[in-house]
Design an enzyme around this catalytic site. Structure first.
Site, short mmCIF file in Angstrom:
data_model
loop_
_atom_site.label_atom_id
_atom_site.label_comp_id
_atom_site.label_asym_id
_atom_site.label_seq_id
_atom_site.Cartn_x
_atom_site.Cartn_y
_atom_site.Cartn_z
N LYS A 1 14.49 -1.65 9.01
CA LYS A 1 13.44 -2.62 8.65
C LYS A 1 13.42 -3.69 9.72
O LYS A 1 14.42 -4.39 9.94
CB LYS A 1 13.73 -3.23 7.28
CG LYS A 1 12.66 -4.21 6.80
CD LYS A 1 11.37 -3.52 6.43
CE LYS A 1 10.36 -4.52 5.83
NZ LYS A 1 9.10 -3.86 5.46
N ILE B 1 0.82 -1.22 0.00
CA ILE B 1 0.00 0.00 0.00
C ILE B 1 0.85 1.26 0.00
O ILE B 1 0.33 2.35 0.17
CB ILE B 1 -0.96 0.02 1.20
CG1 ILE B 1 -0.19 -0.10 2.51
CG2 ILE B 1 -2.01 -1.07 1.09
CD1 ILE B 1 -1.06 0.09 3.72
N GLY C 1 4.06 -5.48 6.70
CA GLY C 1 2.61 -5.58 6.64
C GLY C 1 1.95 -4.68 7.66
O GLY C 1 2.35 -3.53 7.86
N SER D 1 -0.76 5.92 -1.72
CA SER D 1 -0.78 6.03 -3.19
C SER D 1 -2.08 6.70 -3.61
O SER D 1 -3.15 6.08 -3.58
CB SER D 1 -0.66 4.63 -3.82
OG SER D 1 -0.68 4.71 -5.23
#
Length: 252
Positions: free
Chosen positions: A37, A13, A112, A171
């Site tokens: 990360k 996303i 996620g 987005s």
């Protein structure tokens, strides 16, 4: 805000590109930035991961992974299937805290959504944020389904007394439909937190120099940008924000 945790309401996303944009705006403001990360899945050694991609786009000098697993699965599942030790929330928090002693801002990107499991004990990115006492930025999609997922994420954060800094649309389409346009006004309400940006679709495909120049214009001042949420909402939301044919519950 030495550490900011960035999560999504799901996968694919725009979370990594949003992380890159936040990093780019901070770098442009003169801050040293590290991208961390928590758990990279779906890549083998030597392949460029999300932290490295965010650093490439943003110009952030530091990119770190706590763990990497080859299959594109939830970290706990990917670790188990690979026969590798899982990553635990305290390891992510400790790495972020160390990076924070060396940088002005550490961006911790999850894998996620907020409650994706890292280990067999059920550790999640929410646990990382709690251990760091760090605010969380939620990246949400623009279209149908985003209100429900965003509100669930916000409720979980509040239940744990974790600060929700705001929401960024990962987005924004060039020709938004009715759902997207209504969601601009509804997202802050369901989240109980401000809308702090909207990235144009395809932003991650820009050359790094173009990306860095444009990124502050996608984000609100709270994230070192110049984007105006009120003006964006007035421009995008339907006139008088009235449903054109009656808004079904499925729009949530």
């Amino acid at each position: 805000m030495p550490v900011l945790v960035i999560t999504g309401t799901g996968t694919e996303i725009g979370k990594t590109v949003t992380t890159a944009a936040v990093a780019a705006a901070a770098v442009a403001a003169g801050r040293s930035v590290a991208v961390l990360k928590a758990a990279q899945t779906g890549l083998r050694p030597g392949e460029r991961g999300d932290a490295q991609e965010a650093a490439r786009l943003s110009g952030a000098p530091t990119a770190v992974e706590v763990a990497r697993f080859p299959e594109p699965l939830a970290p706990a599942t990917a670790a188990r299937r690979a026969g590798l030790a899982p990553v635990h929330p305290h390891e992510v928090a400790e790495t972020a805290a160390k990076l924070a002693t060396e940088h002005d801002l550490v961006l911790v990107e999850g894998a996620g959504g907020l409650l994706v499991r890292f280990d067999a004990a059920g550790g999640t990115l929410a646990d990382v944020a709690a251990q760091l006492a760090a605010p969380v930025l939620v990246v949400a999609p623009a279209g149908l389904g985003t209100l429900n997922a965003t509100e669930l994420t916000a409720r979980e954060l509040r239940s744990r007394d974790i600060e929700l800094l705001g929401v960024v649309i990962g987005s924004w389409p060039p020709s938004p439909g009715l759902a997207e346009r209504c969601n601009v006004a509804d997202l802050p309400e369901v989240a109980g937190a401000p809308l702090l940006g909207a990235l144009p679709a395809g932003a991650g495909a820009l050359a790094p120099a173009e990306f860095r120049a444009a990124a502050p214009g996608w984000l609100a001042p709270r994230l070192d940008g110049t984007w105006d949420a009120a003006a964006f909402t007035v421009r995008q939301a339907p006139a008088a924000y009235a449903p054109e044919t009656g808004a079904p519950d499925a729009a949530r």
